[in-house]
Design a protein around this motif. Structure first.
Motif, PDB file in Angstrom:
ATOM      1  N   GLY A 184       0.820  -1.197   0.000  1.00  0.00           N
ATOM      2  CA  GLY A 184       0.000   0.000   0.000  1.00  0.00           C
ATOM      3  C   GLY A 184       0.853   1.246   0.000  1.00  0.00           C
ATOM      4  N   LYS A 185       0.213   2.402   0.109  1.00  0.00           N
ATOM      5  CA  LYS A 185       0.927   3.671   0.139  1.00  0.00           C
ATOM      6  C   LYS A 185       1.571   3.845   1.515  1.00  0.00           C
ATOM      7  N   VAL A 186       2.872   4.121   1.540  1.00  0.00           N
ATOM      8  CA  VAL A 186       3.581   4.222   2.817  1.00  0.00           C
ATOM      9  C   VAL A 186       4.294   5.563   2.917  1.00  0.00           C
ATOM     10  N   PRO A 187       4.389   6.127   4.125  1.00  0.00           N
ATOM     11  CA  PRO A 187       5.122   7.377   4.306  1.00  0.00           C
ATOM     12  C   PRO A 187       6.629   7.134   4.259  1.00  0.00           C
ATOM     13  N   LEU A 188       7.351   8.065   3.637  1.00  0.00           N
ATOM     14  CA  LEU A 188       8.802   7.988   3.539  1.00  0.00           C
ATOM     15  C   LEU A 188       9.408   9.313   3.992  1.00  0.00           C
ATOM     16  N   LEU A 189      10.167   9.260   5.071  1.00  0.00           N
ATOM     17  CA  LEU A 189      10.860  10.434   5.586  1.00  0.00           C
ATOM     18  C   LEU A 189      12.298  10.421   5.096  1.00  0.00           C
ATOM     19  N   SER A 190      12.848  11.601   4.812  1.00  0.00           N
ATOM     20  CA  SER A 190      14.237  11.664   4.364  1.00  0.00           C
ATOM     21  C   SER A 190      14.960  12.805   5.056  1.00  0.00           C
ATOM     22  N   GLY A 191      16.260  12.607   5.263  1.00  0.00           N
ATOM     23  CA  GLY A 191      17.059  13.620   5.923  1.00  0.00           C
ATOM     24  C   GLY A 191      18.486  13.164   6.064  1.00  0.00           C
ATOM     25  N   THR A 192      19.164  13.654   7.093  1.00  0.00           N
ATOM     26  CA  THR A 192      20.564  13.304   7.322  1.00  0.00           C
ATOM     27  C   THR A 192      20.803  13.073   8.810  1.00  0.00           C
ATOM     28  N   GLN A 193      21.921  12.407   9.084  1.00  0.00           N
ATOM     29  CA  GLN A 193      22.348  12.192  10.464  1.00  0.00           C
ATOM     30  C   GLN A 193      23.864  12.104  10.482  1.00  0.00           C
ATOM     31  N   LYS A 194      24.475  12.737  11.460  1.00  0.00           N
ATOM     32  CA  LYS A 194      25.925  12.672  11.613  1.00  0.00           C
ATOM     33  C   LYS A 194      26.279  11.645  12.678  1.00  0.00           C
ATOM     34  N   ALA A 195      27.273  10.803  12.370  1.00  0.00           N
ATOM     35  CA  ALA A 195      27.731   9.786  13.315  1.00  0.00           C
ATOM     36  C   ALA A 195      29.206   9.520  13.068  1.00  0.00           C
ATOM     37  N   ASN A 196      29.987   9.603  14.142  1.00  0.00           N
ATOM     38  CA  ASN A 196      31.424   9.324  14.064  1.00  0.00           C
ATOM     39  C   ASN A 196      32.115  10.148  12.982  1.00  0.00           C
ATOM     40  N   GLY A 197      31.700  11.401  12.874  1.00  0.00           N
ATOM     41  CA  GLY A 197      32.337  12.306  11.926  1.00  0.00           C
ATOM     42  C   GLY A 197      31.886  12.149  10.486  1.00  0.00           C
ATOM     43  N   VAL A 198      30.911  11.282  10.232  1.00  0.00           N
ATOM     44  CA  VAL A 198      30.413  11.040   8.876  1.00  0.00           C
ATOM     45  C   VAL A 198      28.959  11.501   8.783  1.00  0.00           C
ATOM     46  N   THR A 199      28.613  12.170   7.688  1.00  0.00           N
ATOM     47  CA  THR A 199      27.221  12.549   7.447  1.00  0.00           C
ATOM     48  C   THR A 199      26.572  11.497   6.566  1.00  0.00           C
ATOM     49  N   PHE A 200      25.452  10.957   7.035  1.00  0.00           N
ATOM     50  CA  PHE A 200      24.718   9.923   6.312  1.00  0.00           C
ATOM     51  C   PHE A 200      23.419  10.496   5.774  1.00  0.00           C
ATOM     52  N   ALA A 201      23.097  10.150   4.550  1.00  0.00           N
ATOM     53  CA  ALA A 201      21.752  10.377   4.035  1.00  0.00           C
ATOM     54  C   ALA A 201      20.871   9.261   4.584  1.00  0.00           C
ATOM     55  N   LYS A 202      19.649   9.600   4.927  1.00  0.00           N
ATOM     56  CA  LYS A 202      18.785   8.632   5.602  1.00  0.00           C
ATOM     57  C   LYS A 202      17.367   8.711   5.081  1.00  0.00           C
ATOM     58  N   TRP A 203      16.752   7.526   4.940  1.00  0.00           N
ATOM     59  CA  TRP A 203      15.341   7.409   4.565  1.00  0.00           C
ATOM     60  C   TRP A 203      14.687   6.428   5.527  1.00  0.00           C
ATOM     61  N   ILE A 204      13.490   6.772   6.016  1.00  0.00           N
ATOM     62  CA  ILE A 204      12.778   5.946   6.991  1.00  0.00           C
ATOM     63  C   ILE A 204      11.351   5.759   6.509  1.00  0.00           C
ATOM     64  N   ALA A 205      10.908   4.508   6.404  1.00  0.00           N
ATOM     65  CA  ALA A 205       9.559   4.209   5.915  1.00  0.00           C
ATOM     66  C   ALA A 205       8.838   3.301   6.896  1.00  0.00           C
ATOM     67  N   LEU A 206       7.519   3.443   6.951  1.00  0.00           N
ATOM     68  CA  LEU A 206       6.678   2.647   7.845  1.00  0.00           C
ATOM     69  C   LEU A 206       5.680   1.848   7.021  1.00  0.00           C
TER      70      LEU A 206
END
Length: 319
Positions: free
Chosen positions: A109-131
């Motif tokens: 079905g249709k699902v929400p998708l969040l996107s953004g960034t997170q910094k960890a251990n000096g690295v910036t990660f692109a991130k996507w989260i879906a439910l």
């Protein structure tokens, strides 16, 4: 100090949503993520992860993490994904800076998708989260270093490849954990946690908001030892566990655990609860930790079962 019921809620939610990672080129064969209801088309270069439910790419340090919860959790989590502003406020507590919210058509079905960034251990990660929702509530987190060639279109392609099947057997879910473990009376298994842990209890309820039932959690992950001894790491992890900062530790001793020399901490919370924590660090830097908590007047009667469960735990070879 947090209430006992709050601490139980935190522990039973120890699915502790850590994060996931991925890369750009997609293979065409769909595969099932062990111990979950999820099948997907994996990005090229990904293999089944050995420390969590999902896939990882050793070269890029990108991953896809699958966290499954009871179907009833979907309504509560949906509120966190309802709009971008509420999502920003909630995920900011985990250090995630969200930038956008979309909806993606999937086989579930249709699902929400969040996107953004997170910094960890000096690295910036692109991130996507879906439910997603099937027989379980499914949280999919995709995370990739920004310098890896992965974008929102790739995240959507991955999500559209997902299909949700029937729930695997408890034996299959336990078999997919990064450690071997067996329940012992009077404890029984409630469920596995995020592919990296297992929750047990004593009593009829699987969810116990009152905090009356004993609980036992075993969880494994990579250890960020930072030069700490096992004694220091054991206490640091215990103190960093939300709701455990004010516990009184009365026992500190080396104890065989998980096939190696482990460490035991025991004590109480000053409010009628006692606890034991076993910790061992494996040769590849992974650790496994057992925490048992129960009313003080019950604890001595539970100790033989706790010891038997602790004795069943062993590291599995890294895949």
């Amino acid at each position: 100090m947090r209430s006992t019921s709050t601490r139980h809620a935190i522990l039973t939610g120890a699915f502790a949503l850590f994060v996931a990672f991925a890369v750009p080129a997609f293979a065409q064969q769909k595969q099932t993520v062990p111990g979950t209801t999820v099948s997907l088309v994996a990005p090229e270069g990904f293999t089944v992860a050995s420390g969590f439910a999902g896939l990882q790419n050793e070269k890029t340090k990108a991953s896809i993490v699958i966290v499954e919860m009871p179907a009833e959790a979907h309504a509560q989590l949906s509120a966190l994904f309802a709009n971008l502003e509420s999502a920003k406020a909630n995920f900011a507590r985990q250090g995630v800076e969200l930038e956008d919210r979309d909806e993606v058509e999937t086989s579930a079905g249709k699902v929400p998708l969040l996107s953004g960034t997170q910094k960890a251990n000096g690295v910036t990660f692109a991130k996507w989260i879906a439910l997603l929702k099937g027989v379980k509530t499914v949280l999919v987190t995709i995370q990739s270093p920004e310098d890896a060639d992965f974008d929102g279109d790739d995240a959507e392609t991955l999500l559209k490849s997902i299909s949700l099947g029937s729930e695997p057997s408890m034996a299959d879910k336990i078999g997919a954990l990064p450690f071997a473990v067996a329940a012992a009376e009077p404890f029984r298994v409630v469920d596995t946690l995020g592919g990296s842990g297992i929750l047990m209890t004593v009593g009829p309820l699987n969810a116990d908001p009152s905090g009356k039932q004993p609980i036992l959690i075993v969880a494994g992950q990579l250890a960020a030892t930072q030069g700490l001894t096992i004694e220091q790491l054991s206490e640091t992890l215990l103190r960093q566990t939300r709701g455990f900062g004010d516990l009184t530790i009365s026992t500190r001793e080396k104890r065989p655990f998980a096939g190696t020399e482990g460490y035991l901490l025991a004590g109480d919370d000053g409010a009628g609860k006692r606890f034991e924590q076993y910790l061992a660090v494996g040769p590849d830097g992974r650790f496994v930790r057992l925490i048992a908590i129960a009313d003080a007047d019950q604890f001595d009667g539970l100790k033989p079962g706790i010891a038997k469960i602790a004795g069943s735990i062993a590291f599995k070879p890294a895949k």
